[in-house]
Enzyme design. Structure first.
Site, PDB file in Angstrom:
ATOM      1  N   CYS A  87      -2.194   9.582   2.763  1.00  0.00           N
ATOM      2  CA  CYS A  87      -1.761   9.030   1.316  1.00  0.00           C
ATOM      3  C   CYS A  87      -2.555   9.349   0.257  1.00  0.00           C
ATOM      4  CB  CYS A  87      -1.394   7.509   1.682  1.00  0.00           C
ATOM      5  SG  CYS A  87      -3.046   6.673   2.226  1.00  0.00           S
ATOM      6  N   GLU A 118       0.787  -1.195  -0.081  1.00  0.00           N
ATOM      7  CA  GLU A 118      -0.016   0.054   0.036  1.00  0.00           C
ATOM      8  C   GLU A 118       0.882   1.244   0.087  1.00  0.00           C
ATOM      9  OE1 GLU A 118      -3.165   0.129  -0.152  1.00  0.00           O
ATOM     10  OE2 GLU A 118      -3.778  -2.064   0.093  1.00  0.00           O
TER      11      GLU A 118
HETATM   12  P1  NAD Z   1       8.072   4.612   4.973  1.00  0.00           P
HETATM   13  O1  NAD Z   1       8.008   4.066   3.798  1.00  0.00           O
HETATM   14  O2  NAD Z   1       8.971   5.717   5.393  1.00  0.00           O
HETATM   15  O3  NAD Z   1       8.008   3.751   6.383  1.00  0.00           O
HETATM   16  C1  NAD Z   1       6.854   2.654   6.526  1.00  0.00           C
HETATM   17  C2  NAD Z   1       7.354   1.329   7.201  1.00  0.00           C
HETATM   18  O4  NAD Z   1       8.718   1.202   6.885  1.00  0.00           O
HETATM   19  C3  NAD Z   1       7.703   2.042   8.844  1.00  0.00           C
HETATM   20  O5  NAD Z   1       7.283   1.127   9.470  1.00  0.00           O
HETATM   21  C4  NAD Z   1       9.191   2.019   8.767  1.00  0.00           C
HETATM   22  O6  NAD Z   1       9.804   1.520   9.917  1.00  0.00           O
HETATM   23  C5  NAD Z   1       9.524   1.054   7.724  1.00  0.00           C
HETATM   24  N1  NAD Z   1      10.966   1.307   7.083  1.00  0.00           N
HETATM   25  C6  NAD Z   1      11.278   2.525   6.825  1.00  0.00           C
HETATM   26  N2  NAD Z   1      12.706   2.535   6.183  1.00  0.00           N
HETATM   27  C7  NAD Z   1      12.974   1.166   5.918  1.00  0.00           C
HETATM   28  C8  NAD Z   1      13.954   0.376   5.470  1.00  0.00           C
HETATM   29  N3  NAD Z   1      14.900   1.270   4.832  1.00  0.00           N
HETATM   30  N4  NAD Z   1      13.979  -0.973   5.466  1.00  0.00           N
HETATM   31  C9  NAD Z   1      12.825  -1.543   6.186  1.00  0.00           C
HETATM   32  N5  NAD Z   1      11.833  -0.790   6.670  1.00  0.00           N
HETATM   33  C10 NAD Z   1      11.877   0.478   6.602  1.00  0.00           C
HETATM   34  O7  NAD Z   1       6.570   5.610   5.038  1.00  0.00           O
HETATM   35  P2  NAD Z   1       6.183   6.678   6.086  1.00  0.00           P
HETATM   36  O8  NAD Z   1       6.739   7.771   6.145  1.00  0.00           O
HETATM   37  O9  NAD Z   1       5.714   5.973   7.246  1.00  0.00           O
HETATM   38  O10 NAD Z   1       4.487   6.800   5.318  1.00  0.00           O
HETATM   39  C11 NAD Z   1       4.492   7.818   4.345  1.00  0.00           C
HETATM   40  C12 NAD Z   1       4.506   6.977   3.101  1.00  0.00           C
HETATM   41  O11 NAD Z   1       3.243   6.050   3.124  1.00  0.00           O
HETATM   42  C13 NAD Z   1       3.738   8.190   2.124  1.00  0.00           C
HETATM   43  O12 NAD Z   1       4.376   7.877   0.846  1.00  0.00           O
HETATM   44  C14 NAD Z   1       2.286   7.585   1.917  1.00  0.00           C
HETATM   45  O13 NAD Z   1       1.645   7.943   0.733  1.00  0.00           O
HETATM   46  C15 NAD Z   1       2.518   6.308   1.978  1.00  0.00           C
HETATM   47  N6  NAD Z   1       1.250   5.780   2.589  1.00  0.00           N
HETATM   48  C16 NAD Z   1       0.492   4.770   2.008  1.00  0.00           C
HETATM   49  C17 NAD Z   1      -0.549   4.552   2.537  1.00  0.00           C
HETATM   50  C18 NAD Z   1      -1.606   3.664   1.631  1.00  0.00           C
HETATM   51  O14 NAD Z   1      -2.771   3.007   2.207  1.00  0.00           O
HETATM   52  N7  NAD Z   1      -1.476   3.308   0.390  1.00  0.00           N
HETATM   53  C19 NAD Z   1      -1.069   4.881   3.611  1.00  0.00           C
HETATM   54  C20 NAD Z   1      -0.331   5.684   4.281  1.00  0.00           C
HETATM   55  C21 NAD Z   1       0.891   6.099   4.024  1.00  0.00           C
END
Ligand code: NAD
Length: 454
Positions: free
Chosen positions: A243, A209
């Site tokens: 998002c 997602e």
């Molecule tokens: P993110 O990708 O930074 O983090 C998401 C998760 O991944 C967190 O639990 C984090 O600990 C983990 N993570 C981060 N870097 C990592 C790595 N290098 N290796 C492994 N795990 C890692 O995202 P965010 O900042 O929490 O959220 C924002 C993004 O998420 C935006 O792009 C937004 O559009 C998207 N989003 C999508 C939805 C959806 O339902 N489609 C919902 C909310 C947010």
């Protein structure tokens, strides 16, 4: 923490078939609902401390969705999990054919920070409903909400069934090295690729997602004031850290001026302030600075006030923006709303098609032909006509992206399907066996087979 041991205990528990009976699943969903209700005050307090999100907004955008997912699962699980009979083709007669939904096994759910409860617990509920075990790794960024979810799950459920691991990149990396039967990830497209690659090593199925830039198109024949009212709410909810927030607006040249005025009017009316509980903070300093840099003073139409200490950025409108501007290069994920003026709807279609497929798209207008054309020509995860964001609140609509905005979907039955395998079975009686498929092969047998499949 030894993740190999936790995963292997969850696999052992899953293989004992304990999570499969529907009665078990319903009972556990009720345990979760009661635990949530008993801890509501702690849940509200944690998110208020993390980024000033009010009880009202937390309930409306997070807990109400979580409760309705639990209720929907409890009500519909028996039906969703029922074995489904399908037709048997001529070549397999006599016989019967059916599909049995079965849980996938030991699953990993990784959450994002912006709706920390909703984005961690809604997939958890879908996984429980489908009969899986779960390791949940919420986002570490809102640390208090992560801690309260760990308490909620780890104190009410045995760890061989559900377990919350708290942590950031190192913990997630270590978890991703384990072999799961399903990984469900919510977050950015760049981290989505890391997750996909880790899953590929074990051929683990994934749901991703992800994010992206979701456009709102204001066509020439639009109800200006109503459209602006709905867009303002959708954009500045959670200070734009959503998002599926309308990332940018494409407004027809004949209505752009009154439309901007109307956006401004609704921003003023909504009184976006922390004191009133109508607004939230930018999640952290890093994001504050990123957003601050995106405000181009020359294109400022309204807003732009900010305060670093309280991580406040006012709802901000930018006009005369074009696709080459910096703000148009990445997902904004904050309270900045650029407005691009267009004269020909075909330009809009072609510009959107040049870019990665958006998670959402919002089409505003009353001309049925134009609406149909846009729906036919544009690909996006999901969206709304004459509204924004609200499609997420209908559990009958699968929620997910397409292309770089995601793989797979959930909510309601779509969530159950996401965490299930549909096992196909052909059952044959023993009393009849034509010898058509057996050697020695000859032309007469081949002619019969050809006739049967034509
Ligand atoms: P993110 O990708 O930074 O983090 C998401 C998760 O991944 C967190 O639990 C984090 O600990 C983990 N993570 C981060 N870097 C990592 C790595 N290098 N290796 C492994 N795990 C890692 O995202 P965010 O900042 O929490 O959220 C924002 C993004 O998420 C935006 O792009 C937004 O559009 C998207 N989003 C999508 C939805 C959806 O339902 N489609 C919902 C909310 C947010």
């Amino acid at each position: 923490m030894n993740y190999t041991e936790i995963v292997s205990r969850q696999k052992k528990y899953f293989n004992s078939d304990s999570t499969k009976p529907i009665t078990f699943r319903i009972k556990q969903l009720k345990v979760l609902k009661n635990a949530l209700m008993s801890m509501e005050t702690q849940l509200f307090k944690a998110i208020q401390q993390d980024f000033m999100k009010s009880e009202f907004e937390t309930f409306v955008t997070e807990l109400s969705i979580v409760y309705s997912e639990i209720n929907e699962n409890i009500k519909k699980l028996s039906r969703w999990s029922r074995q489904k009979r399908v037709k048997t083709n001529l070549i397999n007669l006599p016989g019967k054919s059916y599909i049995i939904p079965e849980p996938l096994g030991a699953t990993l759910i990784i959450g994002a920070w912006n709706y920390p409860y909703n984005l961690s617990l809604a997939p958890l509920i879908a996984a429980m409903g489908a009969g899986n075990t779960v390791i949940l790794k919420p986002s570490e960024i809102p640390s208090r909400t992560s801690a309260v979810m760990a308490k909620l799950i780890n104190e009410h459920f045995p760890s061989e069934y559900l377990f919350v691991v708290e942590g950031g990149v190192p913990e997630t990396t270590a978890l991703l090295a384990q072999q799961f039967d399903k990984i469900f990830f919510t977050g950015s497209t760049s981290v989505g690729k890391i997750v996909y690659e880790a899953a590929a090593k074990h051929l683990t199925p994934v749901t991703l997602e992800l994010g992206g830039k979701s456009p709102a198109i204001i066509t020439e024949k639009s109800a200006i004031d109503r459209s602006a009212q709905r867009l303002v709410w959708a954009k500045f909810l959670n200070a734009g850290q959503t998002c599926i927030a309308p990332d940018y607006i494409l407004a027809h040249e004949t209505i752009v001026e009154p439309f901007l005025e109307s956006l401004k009017k609704h921003i003023v009316k909504n009184d976006y302030s922390f004191e009133q509980g109508n607004y939230v903070q930018i999640i952290n300093e890093k994001n504050y600075e990123r957003l601050e840099d995106l405000i181009d003073e020359k294109k400022l139409y309204y807003g732009g006030q900010k305060d670093k200490t309280s991580r406040y950025i006012a709802p901000t409108l930018l006009h005369d923006v074009d696709f080459n501007d910096e703000i148009m290069q990445e997902e904004i994920f904050g309270p900045l709303l650029p407005v691009i003026t267009y004269s020909d709807i075909n330009e809009v279609i072609s510009e959107i098609k040049k870019r990665p497929k958006p998670l959402s798209c919002y089409i505003f207008g009353t001309d049925t032909r134009v609406k149909k054309e846009l729906l036919h020509k544009l690909s996006f995860g999901g969206g709304a006509i004459n509204d924004a964001i609200m499609h997420i609140a209908n559990q009958h609509l699968p929620f997910g992206g397409v292309g770089s905005s995601g793989i797979g979907s959930y909510h309601g039955e779509a969530g159950f399907r996401t965490f299930s395998h549909y096992k196909s079975v052909l059952e044959k009686p023993l009393w009849f066996e034509p010898n058509l498929k057996y050697p020695p092969y000859n032309n007469s047998k081949l002619a019969w087979i050809k006739r049967m499949i034509s």
